[in-house]
Design a protein around this motif. Structure first.
Motif, short mmCIF file in Angstrom:
data_model
loop_
_atom_site.label_atom_id
_atom_site.label_comp_id
_atom_site.label_asym_id
_atom_site.label_seq_id
_atom_site.Cartn_x
_atom_site.Cartn_y
_atom_site.Cartn_z
N ALA A 25 0.86 -1.19 0.00
CA ALA A 25 0.00 0.00 0.00
C ALA A 25 0.89 1.23 0.00
O ALA A 25 1.86 1.31 0.77
CB ALA A 25 -0.90 -0.01 1.23
N PRO A 26 0.60 2.22 -0.85
CA PRO A 26 1.47 3.40 -0.95
C PRO A 26 1.48 4.29 0.28
O PRO A 26 2.47 4.93 0.58
CB PRO A 26 0.90 4.15 -2.16
CG PRO A 26 -0.52 3.70 -2.27
CD PRO A 26 -0.52 2.27 -1.80
N LYS A 27 0.37 4.33 1.02
CA LYS A 27 0.30 5.07 2.27
C LYS A 27 -0.93 4.60 3.04
O LYS A 27 -1.72 3.79 2.54
CB LYS A 27 0.27 6.57 2.03
CG LYS A 27 -0.87 7.09 1.19
CD LYS A 27 -0.73 8.61 1.01
CE LYS A 27 -1.87 9.17 0.18
NZ LYS A 27 -1.76 10.64 0.03
N ASP A 28 -1.11 5.10 4.25
CA ASP A 28 -2.25 4.69 5.08
C ASP A 28 -3.57 4.96 4.35
O ASP A 28 -3.75 6.01 3.73
CB ASP A 28 -2.26 5.46 6.40
CG ASP A 28 -1.14 5.02 7.34
OD1 ASP A 28 -0.40 4.09 7.00
OD2 ASP A 28 -1.02 5.64 8.43
N ALA A 29 -4.48 3.98 4.45
CA ALA A 29 -5.83 4.09 3.88
C ALA A 29 -5.79 4.38 2.38
O ALA A 29 -6.71 5.00 1.84
CB ALA A 29 -6.64 5.15 4.61
N CYS A 30 -4.77 3.87 1.71
CA CYS A 30 -4.69 3.98 0.23
C CYS A 30 -4.27 2.62 -0.32
O CYS A 30 -3.47 1.90 0.30
CB CYS A 30 -3.70 5.04 -0.19
SG CYS A 30 -4.25 6.73 0.12
N LEU A 31 -4.80 2.30 -1.48
CA LEU A 31 -4.58 0.97 -2.06
C LEU A 31 -3.79 1.07 -3.36
O LEU A 31 -3.88 2.07 -4.08
CB LEU A 31 -5.93 0.30 -2.34
CG LEU A 31 -6.81 0.08 -1.11
CD1 LEU A 31 -8.25 -0.14 -1.52
CD2 LEU A 31 -6.31 -1.11 -0.31
N PRO A 32 -3.03 0.02 -3.69
CA PRO A 32 -2.32 0.01 -4.96
C PRO A 32 -3.29 -0.18 -6.13
O PRO A 32 -4.41 -0.67 -5.94
CB PRO A 32 -1.38 -1.19 -4.83
CG PRO A 32 -2.06 -2.09 -3.85
CD PRO A 32 -2.77 -1.18 -2.89
N GLU A 33 -2.88 0.21 -7.31
CA GLU A 33 -3.72 0.05 -8.49
C GLU A 33 -4.06 -1.43 -8.71
O GLU A 33 -3.22 -2.31 -8.49
CB GLU A 33 -3.00 0.59 -9.73
CG GLU A 33 -2.87 2.10 -9.78
CD GLU A 33 -4.23 2.78 -9.89
OE1 GLU A 33 -5.12 2.24 -10.59
OE2 GLU A 33 -4.41 3.85 -9.27
N GLY A 34 -5.30 -1.69 -9.13
CA GLY A 34 -5.71 -3.06 -9.44
C GLY A 34 -6.04 -3.90 -8.23
O GLY A 34 -6.11 -5.13 -8.32
N PHE A 35 -6.27 -3.25 -7.06
CA PHE A 35 -6.55 -3.99 -5.82
C PHE A 35 -7.80 -4.87 -5.96
O PHE A 35 -8.71 -4.58 -6.72
CB PHE A 35 -6.72 -3.02 -4.65
CG PHE A 35 -7.85 -2.04 -4.83
CD1 PHE A 35 -9.16 -2.38 -4.49
CD2 PHE A 35 -7.60 -0.77 -5.32
CE1 PHE A 35 -10.20 -1.48 -4.64
CE2 PHE A 35 -8.64 0.15 -5.47
CZ PHE A 35 -9.93 -0.21 -5.13
N MET A 36 -7.82 -5.94 -5.19
CA MET A 36 -8.96 -6.85 -5.14
C MET A 36 -10.00 -6.31 -4.17
O MET A 36 -9.67 -5.90 -3.05
CB MET A 36 -8.49 -8.24 -4.66
CG MET A 36 -9.59 -9.20 -4.27
SD MET A 36 -10.57 -9.72 -5.68
CE MET A 36 -11.85 -10.67 -4.88
N CYS A 37 -11.26 -6.27 -4.58
CA CYS A 37 -12.36 -5.85 -3.71
C CYS A 37 -13.20 -7.08 -3.39
O CYS A 37 -13.69 -7.76 -4.30
CB CYS A 37 -13.20 -4.78 -4.41
SG CYS A 37 -14.35 -3.94 -3.30
N THR A 38 -13.37 -7.39 -2.12
CA THR A 38 -13.98 -8.65 -1.72
C THR A 38 -15.50 -8.65 -1.84
O THR A 38 -16.15 -7.62 -1.82
CB THR A 38 -13.61 -9.00 -0.27
OG1 THR A 38 -14.08 -7.95 0.58
CG2 THR A 38 -12.11 -9.17 -0.12
N THR A 39 -16.06 -9.85 -1.96
CA THR A 39 -17.49 -10.09 -1.88
C THR A 39 -17.77 -10.82 -0.57
O THR A 39 -16.86 -11.01 0.24
CB THR A 39 -17.98 -10.95 -3.06
OG1 THR A 39 -17.53 -12.30 -2.87
CG2 THR A 39 -17.44 -10.42 -4.40
N ASN A 40 -19.02 -11.26 -0.37
CA ASN A 40 -19.31 -12.03 0.84
C ASN A 40 -19.29 -13.54 0.59
O ASN A 40 -19.63 -14.33 1.46
CB ASN A 40 -20.65 -11.61 1.45
CG ASN A 40 -21.80 -11.67 0.46
OD1 ASN A 40 -21.67 -12.24 -0.63
ND2 ASN A 40 -22.93 -11.10 0.81
N PHE A 41 -18.86 -13.96 -0.62
CA PHE A 41 -18.71 -15.38 -0.91
C PHE A 41 -17.37 -15.90 -0.39
O PHE A 41 -16.42 -15.12 -0.22
CB PHE A 41 -18.76 -15.62 -2.43
CG PHE A 41 -20.13 -15.50 -3.03
CD1 PHE A 41 -21.09 -16.48 -2.81
CD2 PHE A 41 -20.46 -14.43 -3.84
CE1 PHE A 41 -22.35 -16.38 -3.37
CE2 PHE A 41 -21.72 -14.32 -4.42
CZ PHE A 41 -22.66 -15.30 -4.18
#
Length: 362
Positions: A25-41
């Motif tokens: 992660a580049p800094k706090d509360a920031c995500l790298p490009e192309g991050f995975m976003c979860t589902t509830n499965f």
């Protein structure tokens, strides 16, 4: 309840798929490009050539790997810290090392329905409810066998479902209660004044009753807390009394409309969500009664599954009770697709549940 079917990772196709890529992660509360976003499965991640399930699953969060501890966990956006190794994958079919498994609780031989048929909507006041399965789910998850979370709105107190919930708390069918300021306020008012918002049990009004809930809040504030009010013997009945006596945890999440609020009410929305998450991560069953906002909020924190003590994966029984179909549909539209709708009023549901479980109680 359907038996869970995990992917067959012995198949060559899974061995050939790549490991998941992790980027700091580049800094706090920031995500790298192309991050995975979860589902509830259930979501499997391939790390060091092994498919694994991250801990504390939920939708709308992100997968972090800690190489030092080999821990694979799901974190909310705000919890990401600079340097955290975040899963980078946009595909969910395993081709980038992340497999979202949607078929774990579906039957291999589901019956094919005719193209035309009546009563096809998932939730309707006209369709019969299989209460036997609901009662069985409560029996399976009571006491030490599970973790039943209740999400309730003030209508449960107004509609006189209060006595039933008290019995359920006292007999091991409530492991945590998630709600708002109003439920506690009206419950304390009922215990102290015999009314909720000035309305007596028979539905009639009480003279000057419009101020009773404010007087109840003041009584709690003067005592310092609900727990102190119970200890001092001023609060001797009701939901909050039962929770305190049984040492069942509860979370009261604040809102703009709150009167008071009570000392226990968390007015910081982020802190309230964190407090609720401590319970949703342990849930084996969730019962939502007469509250739209809290039901949807808790639903967004829930995975579709839980890991039992014996290591088996089970679907989380999620029951949503409301007097209209709208809430159940809204809940499903917001991602809680496993929710089962019971269209009835809070009093009838709670009373029926209490009577049936009393007969089966051991």
């Amino acid at each position: 309840m359907s038996n869970y079917r995990a992917p067959d990772f012995s198949r060559p196709i899974y061995a050939e798929l790549p490991n998941c890529k992790f980027v700091p992660a580049p800094k706090d509360a920031c995500l790298p490009e192309g991050f995975m976003c979860t589902t509830n499965f259930p979501t499997y991640v391939k790390v060091n050539n092994r498919w694994r399930l991250p801990i504390e699953p939920r939708m709308d969060a992100h997968i972090v790997w800690c190489p030092n501890t080999d821990l694979l966990k799901i974190c909310e956006f705000r919890c990401i810290r600079k340097g955290d190794l975040v899963a980078v994958a946009e595909a969910e079919d395993g081709s980038e090392g992340v497999l979202v498994w949607e078929h774990g609780f579906s039957s291999e031989h589901e019956a094919q329905e005719d193209a035309f048929g009546f009563m096809r909507s998932e939730t309707s006041r006209e369709k019969p409810i299989n209460y036997e399965k609901i009662f069985d789910a409560f029996k399976r998850n009571k006491g030490q066998q599970g973790h039943i979370i209740w999400v309730v709105g003030p209508a449960l107190v107004h509609a006189r479902g209060r006595e039933a919930l008290i019995w359920l708390i006292q007999n091991g069918y409530v492991h945590a209660l998630l709600s708002g300021n109003a439920v506690a306020v009206h419950d304390v008012e009922a215990a102290l004044y015999g009314s909720t918002l000035g309305m007596k049990a028979d539905g009639s009004g009480e003279a000057g009753g419009h101020s009773f809930h404010m007087r109840a809040i003041n009584t709690v504030k003067c005592a310092g807390s609900i727990e102190k009010l119970v200890e001092d013997g001023q609060l001797t009945s009701g939901i909050m009394h039962a929770l305190t006596k049984a040492e069942v945890p509860y979370v009261l999440a604040g809102s703009i409309r709150d009167d008071g609020p009570l000392p226990e009410t968390l007015t910081d929305a982020v802190l309230a969500q964190e407090a609720m998450r401590k319970h949703t991560t342990k849930a084996t069953m969730v019962v939502m009664v007469a509250t739209a906002l809290h039901s949807i909020a808790v639903g967004n924190m829930l995975p579709t599954f839980c890991m039992k003590a014996d290591g088996q994966i089970e679907e989380i029984v999620t029951i949503c009770v409301d007097q209209t179909e709208f809430l159940v549909s809204k809940l499903k539209d917001r991602g809680t697709h496993q929710a089962f709708g019971v269209v009835t009023n809070a009093q009838d549901f709670m009373r029926l549940l209490q009577l049936e479980l009393q007969q089966r109680h051991a």
